[in-house]
Write a protein that holds these residues in place. Structure first.
Motif, PDB file in Angstrom:
ATOM      1  N   HIS A   1       0.829  -1.192   0.000  1.00  0.00           N
ATOM      2  CA  HIS A   1       0.000   0.000   0.000  1.00  0.00           C
ATOM      3  C   HIS A   1       0.870   1.251   0.000  1.00  0.00           C
ATOM      4  CE1 HIS A   1      -3.522   2.370   2.024  1.00  0.00           C
ATOM      5  NE2 HIS A   1      -3.435   2.600   0.732  1.00  0.00           N
ATOM      6  N   LEU A   2       1.870   1.235   0.855  1.00  0.00           N
ATOM      7  CA  LEU A   2       2.761   2.385   0.959  1.00  0.00           C
ATOM      8  C   LEU A   2       3.450   2.664  -0.367  1.00  0.00           C
ATOM      9  CD1 LEU A   2       4.187   3.603   3.962  1.00  0.00           C
ATOM     10  CD2 LEU A   2       6.016   3.240   2.377  1.00  0.00           C
ATOM     11  N   LEU A   3       3.952   1.614  -0.990  1.00  0.00           N
ATOM     12  CA  LEU A   3       4.666   1.805  -2.248  1.00  0.00           C
ATOM     13  C   LEU A   3       3.740   2.315  -3.340  1.00  0.00           C
ATOM     14  CD1 LEU A   3       7.007  -1.318  -2.256  1.00  0.00           C
ATOM     15  CD2 LEU A   3       7.687   1.056  -2.104  1.00  0.00           C
ATOM     16  N   ARG A   4       2.501   1.824  -3.328  1.00  0.00           N
ATOM     17  CA  ARG A   4       1.530   2.276  -4.330  1.00  0.00           C
ATOM     18  C   ARG A   4       1.276   3.765  -4.199  1.00  0.00           C
ATOM     19  NH1 ARG A   4      -1.431  -2.372  -4.025  1.00  0.00           N
ATOM     20  NH2 ARG A   4      -2.530  -1.640  -2.181  1.00  0.00           N
ATOM     21  N   VAL A   5       1.019   4.192  -2.956  1.00  0.00           N
ATOM     22  CA  VAL A   5       0.696   5.607  -2.770  1.00  0.00           C
ATOM     23  C   VAL A   5       1.930   6.467  -3.002  1.00  0.00           C
ATOM     24  CG1 VAL A   5      -0.231   7.330  -1.184  1.00  0.00           C
ATOM     25  CG2 VAL A   5      -1.142   5.025  -1.163  1.00  0.00           C
ATOM     26  N   ARG A   6       3.088   5.964  -2.589  1.00  0.00           N
ATOM     27  CA  ARG A   6       4.316   6.721  -2.830  1.00  0.00           C
ATOM     28  C   ARG A   6       4.491   6.992  -4.326  1.00  0.00           C
ATOM     29  NH1 ARG A   6       9.303   7.296  -4.628  1.00  0.00           N
ATOM     30  NH2 ARG A   6       8.797   5.590  -6.037  1.00  0.00           N
TER      31      ARG A   6
ATOM     32  N   GLU B   1      -3.280  10.770   1.903  1.00  0.00           N
ATOM     33  CA  GLU B   1      -3.424   9.327   2.066  1.00  0.00           C
ATOM     34  C   GLU B   1      -2.108   8.706   2.512  1.00  0.00           C
ATOM     35  OE1 GLU B   1      -5.253   7.321  -1.304  1.00  0.00           O
ATOM     36  OE2 GLU B   1      -4.622   5.409  -0.402  1.00  0.00           O
ATOM     37  N   TYR B   2      -0.992   9.326   2.081  1.00  0.00           N
ATOM     38  CA  TYR B   2       0.330   8.761   2.304  1.00  0.00           C
ATOM     39  C   TYR B   2       0.716   8.734   3.780  1.00  0.00           C
ATOM     40  CZ  TYR B   2       5.348   8.190   1.124  1.00  0.00           C
ATOM     41  OH  TYR B   2       6.634   7.761   0.989  1.00  0.00           O
TER      42      TYR B   2
END
Lengths: 425, 374
Positions: A211-216, B209-210
């Motif tokens: 999830h983190l990588l996607r949003v990043r 969101e991050y």
């Protein structure tokens, strides 16, 4: 409990030497000499053509009785021979969803532990950039997945050993493939709690890092946009300065700084990719953790089966020795109906059983030892891994902060320069 | 550069302060419209009172503008915000639309107040002071537009027939050429700036969101809680800083660029009117040169027209110089504030990340110390 035929790897890797494996199934055994071709001919993929031809959106209720949307894939199988004869018989087909493929693969992993089982395509659209959608319902993603699933089935069908698995065949051809039932039966009764927790942890780790990588990636995309659009100022300022006498110089030089600003984002984002890679490493580590848990489960399962086997043999022995029938057995009934065995027969049976029990007890002992050693050394390594992970992730977060600081400093410099140019307008 | 005398630079000299605020919706049987409150504070003798509060609607502003254009055809009258916004889905009465319009109307009146000539215009005074019914009756009294229209129609016709004004001084052609390029560039800058605003907003949304993902991660990592929470809080703060950055753009740059886009139409109008006045003179001169006799009668008329042309040209020239100075000042101010905004934004973010780093390295050192202890 039924154990399907799982041949050890050593024998199957004799493709090059051309040795036949003992009891590989259908009749064609070459006693040496002939090569991999024979092995391949045994493969399912030579006999039937497998395609995943269509994908369809469906809605239904899931295990928690909640409405959900998913994609179902059409598996079509057609006998190869019927095609060469010029007949085009209609293919057999059935619909399956991704989670059923997962069940199949898990089944293969458990029952063929020494086989490198082909992987499935992505469960979710991961790490998508720019215009690519992260939506599982996206038609392009569904299409790529369809191809991936077809590829998976063909690879399994082309594998000399697992292609012969009956469950696999029924997955392709029968609507109810007993997979779900089987998966339910493969349940370890007393797993080590720590491994169960570890499995949960690794699932969570994978999920949060993805999830983190996607949003990043999305954040990076937008940041790129902000910087690059500023570059347009440079050109327009320059053109505008041509018609201005007093403002011209200020505009022109400010424009130059806008270009610098726009150009600076490339290095910044390149550096951030290294940070992303550090996180990705732990994403993949999650899979490695899961492998350790799975290994523990397999060992534990093995142990429990062996213990069960032993217990049932001991019981049989006792029954034969004392002549009492504790549990219902067909044998017991038939012997009651058609007459008892002779004492010699019974003695013989008891002796065999006693030998087996003795062997079983030895095996169980060594399996227990093996299992305990495994848990001990695995857990030591997991503790080591945890230390490493904490250290690495902390460092990664610090390096991320350092990158942000550097980006801010560059920004301050560029805009201070631009401000000076504007003040000369 | 030293001699940039402007009313706004020397507040003690200002004697007229105007604000436009408090939009209110009015619903009648026929229509719905918005009125704005116009508050005027003044120390000028010509005003009977020192403070006025009136309500005006967009139509009234339109009226004022056309009156000023009539009275001063070759002065640069500030632009009004558009009647409608065609593109996008901005409803006629959306809050955003009304607020943008209010700010522009406020600017409009203040520009007039700052103008050395327009500030003393009688209709302007009436606009600021008259009650609604007074204004209506005054509007009806004024010389009809129709009489003027007849004249201008003829003038336009003659200028068009002539294929452009023959004796237009170079200076005005230069202004025309300048405005063409200027308009093009300002339009581009406006598009670029709007795009930047959009990208910044997109960045803001993703950052929102991050940050929280890091907090979520804390739940499964007890040893990393501090670091993760720290990063989450930094990202949140940067998010807020981005909001400020966007607000700065929308308050300081976008309205200025937009106003100067509208100015291009104003300048086109002014140049045209000047050309018409000249055309009047030229056509009379032409007519005269065709009739050999009766030379004395029209000379007075020609003399008047010549004066008129000279006045018009001088007025325009002076106002053009003033406009250019203002434009330079406005652009400089606008872009300076954008630069300052961005510097401030990066400084805020820098401070946030630096304090996070300090905490982290302190922790690391503490950790190392404790490891060294046997």
């Amino acid at each position: 409990m039924e154990r399907p035929e799982a041949e050890p790897l050593g024998a199957s890797h004799s493709c090059q030497t051309g040795e036949a494996e003992p009891g590989t199934g259908p009749a064609e055994e070459e006693p040496g000499g002939a090569a991999a071709g024979t092995m391949m001919e045994d493969c399912l993929s030579k006999k039937i053509e497998i395609t995943v031809s269509e994908a369809e959106k469906r809605t239904g209720r899931n295990a928690m009785n909640m409405q959900e949307t998913y994609t179902a894939y059409l598996i079509e199988t057609r006998a190869v021979e019927s095609q060469t004869e010029g007949q085009c018989s209609p293919p057999d087909s059935l619909w399956r969803r991704y989670s059923e493929f997962e069940l199949l693969r898990n089944y293969l992993l458990v029952n063929y532990p020494h086989i490198v089982v082909p992987p499935l395509p992505e469960k979710r659209a991961e790490f998508v950039w720019h215009k690519l959608s992260a939506d599982n319902m996206d038609p392009d993603f569904v299409e790529r997945r369809r191809i991936g699933l077809e590829n998976f089935l063909i690879r399994v069908a082309s594998h000399p050993i697992i292609c012969q698995d009956k469950i696999f065949y029924s997955f392709l051809t029968q609507a109810d493939s007993r997979l779900k039932a089987l998966n339910a039966t493969f349940r370890v009764k007393n797993p080590d709690k720590r491994f169960t927790e570890l499995k949960h942890y690794s699932d969570e780790l994978q999920s949060v890092i993805s999830h983190l990588l996607r949003v990043r990636a999305r954040v990076a995309d937008r940041l790129y946009g902000v910087y690059k659009v500023h570059g347009n100022y440079g050109r327009v300022f320059s053109e505008w300065s041509a018609i201005e006498k007093e403002m011209g110089d200020g505009l022109q030089s400010a424009g130059h700084h806008m270009d610098v600003y726009a150009g600076s984002i490339d290095d910044i984002l390149e550096e951030e990719e290294h940070y992303a890679d550090q996180l990705k490493e732990y994403l993949f580590y999650a899979e490695a953790l899961r492998a350790v848990c799975r290994k523990h489960e397999l060992m534990q399962y093995d142990l429990e089966i062996a213990a069960q086997d032993l217990a049932s043999k001991k019981q049989q022995c006792e029954e034969l020795a004392t002549g009492t029938l504790r549990t219902f057995s067909l044998k017991g009934m038939t012997s009651k109906l058609f007459g008892q065995e002779t004492p010699e027969q019974r003695e013989g049976k008891i002796k065999v059983l006693e030998e087996q029990i003795h062997e079983g007890e030895e095996q169980l002992k060594s399996k227990n030892v093996e299992s305990r050693e495994f848990v001990k050394s695995a857990w030591t390594d997991i503790e080591r891994f945890k230390e490493q992970k904490n250290h690495d992730l902390k460092e990664a977060l610090i390096s991320y902060a350092v990158m942000q600081i550097s980006m801010c400093k560059k920004g301050i410099q560029v805009w201070t320069n631009a401000k000076e140019c504007f003040s000369k307008m | 550069m030293l001699n940039q005398y402007k009313f706004e630079d020397e507040p003690e000299l200002r004697d007229l302060f105007i604000t436009v605020d408090d939009p209110e919706s009015h619903i009648t049987a026929i229509e719905t419209f918005i009125t704005y409150r116009v508050v005027t504070k003044t120390s000028r003798g010509e005003f009977d009172s020192s403070e006025y509060e009136v309500r005006r609607r967009y139509q009234d502003f339109l009226w004022l503008k056309s009156r000023l254009e009539e009275a001063h055809p070759t002065l640069i009258i500030p632009p009004l915000p558009e009647k409608f916004i065609m593109k996008g889905m901005v409803e006629r009465f959306s809050d955003e639309f009304i607020e943008t319009r209010r700010k522009a109307l406020h600017k409009f009146l203040n520009r007039i107040a700052e103008h050395p000539t327009l500030t003393f215009n009688e209709d302007f005074k009436i606009f600021l002071t008259a009650q609604a019914w007074e204004l209506s009756s005054h509007k009806k009294q004024g010389p009809g537009l129709f009489s003027r229209m007849g004249q201008t129609v003829r003038a336009v016709a003659s200028s068009v027939r002539g294929g452009g004004v023959k004796n237009r001084p170079d200076m005005f052609t230069d202004i025309n050429d300048y405005m063409e390029t200027f308009n093009q560039k300002i339009n581009l800058l406006d598009k670029i700036s709007q795009r930047i605003y959009k990208e910044e907003r997109g960045y803001y949304c993703e950052m929102k969101e991050y940050g929280p993902i890091h907090t979520l991660w804390c739940a499964s990592e007890e040893d990393l809680v501090d670091s993760l929470k720290g990063v989450a809080s930094c990202i949140d703060k940067c998010c807020k800083a981005t909001e400020n950055r966007m607000a700065g753009l929308s308050e300081n740059l976008l309205p200025v660029l937009h106003e100067y886009i509208l100015y291009s139409e104003v300048l086109t109008g002014v140049l045209k009117r000047r050309d018409q006045i000249q055309a009047e003179l030229d056509s009379k001169v032409d007519a005269l040169s065709n009739k050999k006799a009766e030379k004395d009668l029209p000379t007075e008329e020609i003399g008047n027209l010549e004066d008129k042309v000279e006045c018009a040209n001088n007025a325009l020239k002076a106002d053009w110089d003033r406009w250019k100075q203002n434009m330079q000042h406005d652009m400089k101010t606008a872009f300076l504030s954008v630069a300052e905004n961005n510097i401030h934004y990066y400084e805020q973010c820098l401070a946030t990340w630096e304090s996070f780093l300090t905490c982290q390295t302190v922790d690391l050192h503490l950790g190392e110390d404790s490891e060294e202890k046997p």
